[in-house]
Each structure stands twice: as C-alpha cells, then as structure tokens.
Design a protein around this motif. Structure first.
Motif, PDB file in Angstrom:
ATOM      1  N   UNK A 115       0.906  -1.507   0.207  1.00  0.00           N
ATOM      2  CA  UNK A 115      -0.039   0.125   0.186  1.00  0.00           C
ATOM      3  C   UNK A 115       0.873   0.963   0.158  1.00  0.00           C
ATOM      4  N   UNK A 116       2.115   0.992   0.449  1.00  0.00           N
ATOM      5  CA  UNK A 116       3.134   2.345   0.214  1.00  0.00           C
ATOM      6  C   UNK A 116       3.449   2.816  -0.519  1.00  0.00           C
ATOM      7  N   UNK A 117       4.071   1.389  -1.595  1.00  0.00           N
ATOM      8  CA  UNK A 117       4.471   1.699  -2.699  1.00  0.00           C
ATOM      9  C   UNK A 117       3.114   2.307  -4.051  1.00  0.00           C
ATOM     10  N   UNK A 118       2.137   2.015  -3.794  1.00  0.00           N
ATOM     11  CA  UNK A 118       1.090   2.046  -4.543  1.00  0.00           C
ATOM     12  C   UNK A 118       0.299   3.114  -4.116  1.00  0.00           C
ATOM     13  N   UNK A 119       0.551   4.167  -2.692  1.00  0.00           N
ATOM     14  CA  UNK A 119       0.579   5.558  -2.880  1.00  0.00           C
ATOM     15  C   UNK A 119       1.244   6.839  -3.538  1.00  0.00           C
ATOM     16  N   UNK A 120       2.475   6.510  -3.489  1.00  0.00           N
ATOM     17  CA  UNK A 120       3.379   7.018  -4.290  1.00  0.00           C
ATOM     18  C   UNK A 120       2.959   6.716  -5.400  1.00  0.00           C
ATOM     19  N   UNK A 121       2.623   6.064  -6.465  1.00  0.00           N
ATOM     20  CA  UNK A 121       2.166   6.636  -8.082  1.00  0.00           C
ATOM     21  C   UNK A 121       0.540   7.041  -7.806  1.00  0.00           C
TER      22      UNK A 121
END
Length: 206
Positions: free
Chosen positions: A49-55
């Motif tokens: 979820x943190x990685x997806x938040x960046x995108x």
C-alpha cells in the motif's frame, strides 16, 4: 611543570573512547546483520500500500491536479466532474493508501512478520481498480461538461441541463456507479482482511 590546555576536540575523543570501552562484544554478536545487504521486509501488505500510494499521489495530485489547476484549463473545468476526478484519485493516493498501510502496521503489533493473504490481494486489486475506474469515468463526464456546457453553450443554466442530459455524461456517471460498487466490494475484503490477517494460516509461524 607545564600546563596543558585541553580543547573540546580532545574531550570529545576521550569520551568516545570511554564509550567504546563500555561496548559489549556479546551484544554485538546478538545483532542480526544481513551480510548480503538485502532489505528485510516484515510487513508485505503495508509495503504494497505504501508503494501504491506513491503512484496514486503522483497521478491524482500530480497529473490530474496539475492540468486541472492550469488557468487555461481551470477556467473551463472548475466545478465540473474534472474536479471530482482529481479529488477522488488525489485523496485516495495521497492519504487513503498511506492510512491503509499504517492500519496493517498497527495490526502487525508485536508479530515478527506479516504476510499478504488472498484477501489482501483481492482487497487491493478491487479498491484500486474501482477508484481508478471512477476517476476515468468522472474525467469523461467532466470532458462532456466542458465541451457542451462550457465551450458550446457558454455556461448558462440551460447549458448546465443540456450537459447533464448528454449521452457522454450519463454513460460516464453510470460507469462511476459501477466502479463505486467495485470499490465497496474491495473495501469489504479489506476490512475482513484487517480483522483476520494476524491469525491467518500463513502468519501462524511468525
């Protein structure tokens, strides 16, 4: 006898030497060191979820927000579904995704490792597809409003109702509803996963 003046650097070095003498080598041996330098991920749902938040933040606040805020665009798009499209994706990417990641970190608690389950993947996929789908649908609806309501008929009351009754607008809002339902189903998967992931079979060993 000669008087030796001690400067601040010497005092700092002396105190540092004392700290080294107090260092326990046994404690050093107990520290786990990864000699290969590979990062150890002990909470894969939060990392996802943190990685997806960046995108999501980049797309929603960066791309949609940037072109929507330009004066040449905003004079036509302000107050249309363009604003809703930008708001949905920007808030979801910048805040919602990061908060969901923090929820998983809170659920992990004292567990050494928390792994993804099938519910985690389904929840992530459905919520992401749903929000992106709503964003695209609202963008199309906003485009229809801009072209018909603002550019063609001059932003009058009559133009507003003509834009609302256009085929593009109606179909886009219909797809927004469908994607909203997809997001809701994903939300149910997410809630169930947050309540059960700690005791899932895949996480029983950690």
């Amino acid at each position: 006898a000669t008087l030796h003046l001690v400067n601040s650097d010497e005092i700092q070095n002396y105190s540092y030497t004392l700290e080294l003498q107090k260092f326990d080598y046994k404690e050093y041996k107990n520290v786990e060191i990864n000699l290969e330098g590979k990062a150890q991920m002990n909470n894969t749902p939060a990392f996802l979820w943190f990685c997806a938040s960046a995108f999501g933040n980049f797309l929603g606040a960066g791309i949609w927000g940037f072109f929507h805020t330009l004066p040449q665009m905003n004079i036509y798009t302000h107050g249309t579904q363009f604003t809703s499209a930008h708001g949905h994706l920007a808030f979801f990417g910048a805040f919602a995704m990061a908060m969901i990641a923090m929820f998983y970190m809170g659920v992990q608690g004292t567990k050494k490792e928390l792994k993804m389950t099938s519910l985690t993947k389904w929840g992530f996929a459905l919520i992401t597809i749903g929000v992106v789908g709503m964003t695209v649908a609202l963008t199309i609806a906003g485009y229809g409003q801009v072209m018909i309501e603002r550019a063609q008929f001059g932003a009058t009351w009559e133009a507003y109702f003509i834009g609302q009754s256009s085929v593009w607008f109606k179909q886009a809002m219909g797809w927004r509803l469908v994607m909203g339902l997809v997001t809701f189903v994903g939300f149910l998967f997410l809630v169930i996963d947050l309540l059960t992931i700690k005791n899932a079979i895949i996480n029983q060993e950690s």
